[in-house]
Motif scaffolding. Structure first.
Motif, PDB file in Angstrom:
ATOM      1  N   GLN A  46       0.818  -1.205   0.000  1.00  0.00           N
ATOM      2  CA  GLN A  46       0.000   0.000   0.000  1.00  0.00           C
ATOM      3  C   GLN A  46       0.858   1.264   0.000  1.00  0.00           C
ATOM      4  N   GLN A  47       1.938   1.249   0.774  1.00  0.00           N
ATOM      5  CA  GLN A  47       2.775   2.435   0.950  1.00  0.00           C
ATOM      6  C   GLN A  47       3.531   2.800  -0.314  1.00  0.00           C
ATOM      7  N   TYR A  48       3.929   1.775  -1.091  1.00  0.00           N
ATOM      8  CA  TYR A  48       4.792   2.029  -2.240  1.00  0.00           C
ATOM      9  C   TYR A  48       4.182   1.546  -3.560  1.00  0.00           C
ATOM     10  N   SER A  49       2.858   1.452  -3.572  1.00  0.00           N
ATOM     11  CA  SER A  49       2.138   1.070  -4.792  1.00  0.00           C
ATOM     12  C   SER A  49       2.800  -0.131  -5.450  1.00  0.00           C
ATOM     13  N   CYS A  50       3.040  -1.145  -4.642  1.00  0.00           N
ATOM     14  CA  CYS A  50       3.841  -2.280  -5.080  1.00  0.00           C
ATOM     15  C   CYS A  50       2.986  -3.526  -5.232  1.00  0.00           C
ATOM     16  N   GLU A  51       3.046  -4.137  -6.403  1.00  0.00           N
ATOM     17  CA  GLU A  51       2.301  -5.369  -6.652  1.00  0.00           C
ATOM     18  C   GLU A  51       3.192  -6.602  -6.573  1.00  0.00           C
ATOM     19  N   THR A  52       4.449  -6.425  -6.165  1.00  0.00           N
ATOM     20  CA  THR A  52       5.388  -7.556  -6.136  1.00  0.00           C
ATOM     21  C   THR A  52       5.678  -8.017  -4.707  1.00  0.00           C
ATOM     22  N   THR A  53       4.694  -7.843  -3.828  1.00  0.00           N
ATOM     23  CA  THR A  53       4.789  -8.416  -2.482  1.00  0.00           C
ATOM     24  C   THR A  53       4.017  -9.739  -2.442  1.00  0.00           C
ATOM     25  N   TYR A  54       3.661 -10.247  -3.642  1.00  0.00           N
ATOM     26  CA  TYR A  54       2.876 -11.471  -3.728  1.00  0.00           C
ATOM     27  C   TYR A  54       3.645 -12.632  -3.082  1.00  0.00           C
ATOM     28  N   GLY A  55       2.905 -13.646  -2.749  1.00  0.00           N
ATOM     29  CA  GLY A  55       3.525 -14.814  -2.129  1.00  0.00           C
ATOM     30  C   GLY A  55       3.361 -14.781  -0.623  1.00  0.00           C
ATOM     31  N   LYS A  56       3.081 -15.926  -0.053  1.00  0.00           N
ATOM     32  CA  LYS A  56       2.922 -16.035   1.390  1.00  0.00           C
ATOM     33  C   LYS A  56       4.289 -15.990   2.060  1.00  0.00           C
ATOM     34  N   PRO A  57       4.341 -15.498   3.308  1.00  0.00           N
ATOM     35  CA  PRO A  57       5.637 -15.414   3.999  1.00  0.00           C
ATOM     36  C   PRO A  57       6.319 -16.779   4.103  1.00  0.00           C
TER      37      PRO A  57
END
Length: 208
Positions: A46-57
């Motif tokens: 949300q903070q950096y308009s990022c769509e590449t945080t996909y994937g579970k921890p």
């Protein structure tokens, strides 16, 4: 004849069993820590308009490509390895980065993880789809927050995360085999493998 052979080869490779798949062997934090990290990934998104945080921890141990039909053999081989592995304590502390595309949570207990990776190497022949695509056994374990960042996302994100603190720990008593058809986004769980430390227990019983 050559054209016919090529068509037959293409038809064979398009058959379900010959679909190329991406596989991961991973460690996954316990539920509470998992949720904390998931929220951190969502914050970054949300903070950096990022769509590449996909994937579970998770922490990747091995990644490789193989045909779908090889899945049962891979599972069988790993089923023979996993019970001999011992649970490991994973310590997480603060953040690191791979300039200029990745921000991750540092792992301070790397030796134990690398011992586990080493124990998985006997399965590598089943993890090679061809001579050009060999399995990648992780050499520097970390837990990613965001991958494949654009330069501005990395620069702004790292300004914050270079000074941000994090601390967590969990006991990794199993690993997960994940699979997706090559080109897809989402991985699915194939199998959970428990670390039972059976070899060490057997040796101790023999000694005493």
């Amino acid at each position: 004849m050559i054209k016919k052979n090529k068509l037959m080869e293409q038809a064979l490779l398009s058959a379900p069993g010959y679909r190329e798949c991406d596989f991961l062997l991973v460690l996954q934090p316990h539920e509470a820590l998992y949720e904390t990290i998931r929220q951190e990934k969502e914050y970054f998104k949300q903070q950096y308009s990022c769509e590449t945080t996909y994937g579970k921890p998770h922490i990747t141990l091995v990644k490789f490509q193989q045909y779908e039909m090889m899945t049962p053999r891979i599972v069988q081989h790993l089923t023979g390895i996993a019970p001999g592995l011992q649970p490991i304590k994973v310590e997480l502390k603060d953040y690191g980065s791979l300039p200029s595309h990745t921000i991750y949570i540092n792992i301070t207990s790397k030796v134990e993880i690398m011992d586990t990776v080493k124990a998985l190497r006997p399965a590598q022949k089943l993890m090679k789809i061809d001579n050009d695509r060999k399995p990648f056994f992780i050499t520097e374990p970390y837990l990613p927050i965001a991958l494949k960042l654009q330069p501005w996302q990395y620069e702004q994100g790292w300004k914050e995360y270079a000074h941000k603190h994090f601390h967590g720990r969990f006991i990794a008593d199993h690993m997960l085999l994940l699979k997706r058809t090559t080109g897809e986004m989402r991985y699915n769980i194939v199998k959970r493998f428990e670390f039972e430390n059976k070899h060490t227990k057997a040796v101790q019983q023999h000694l005493f």
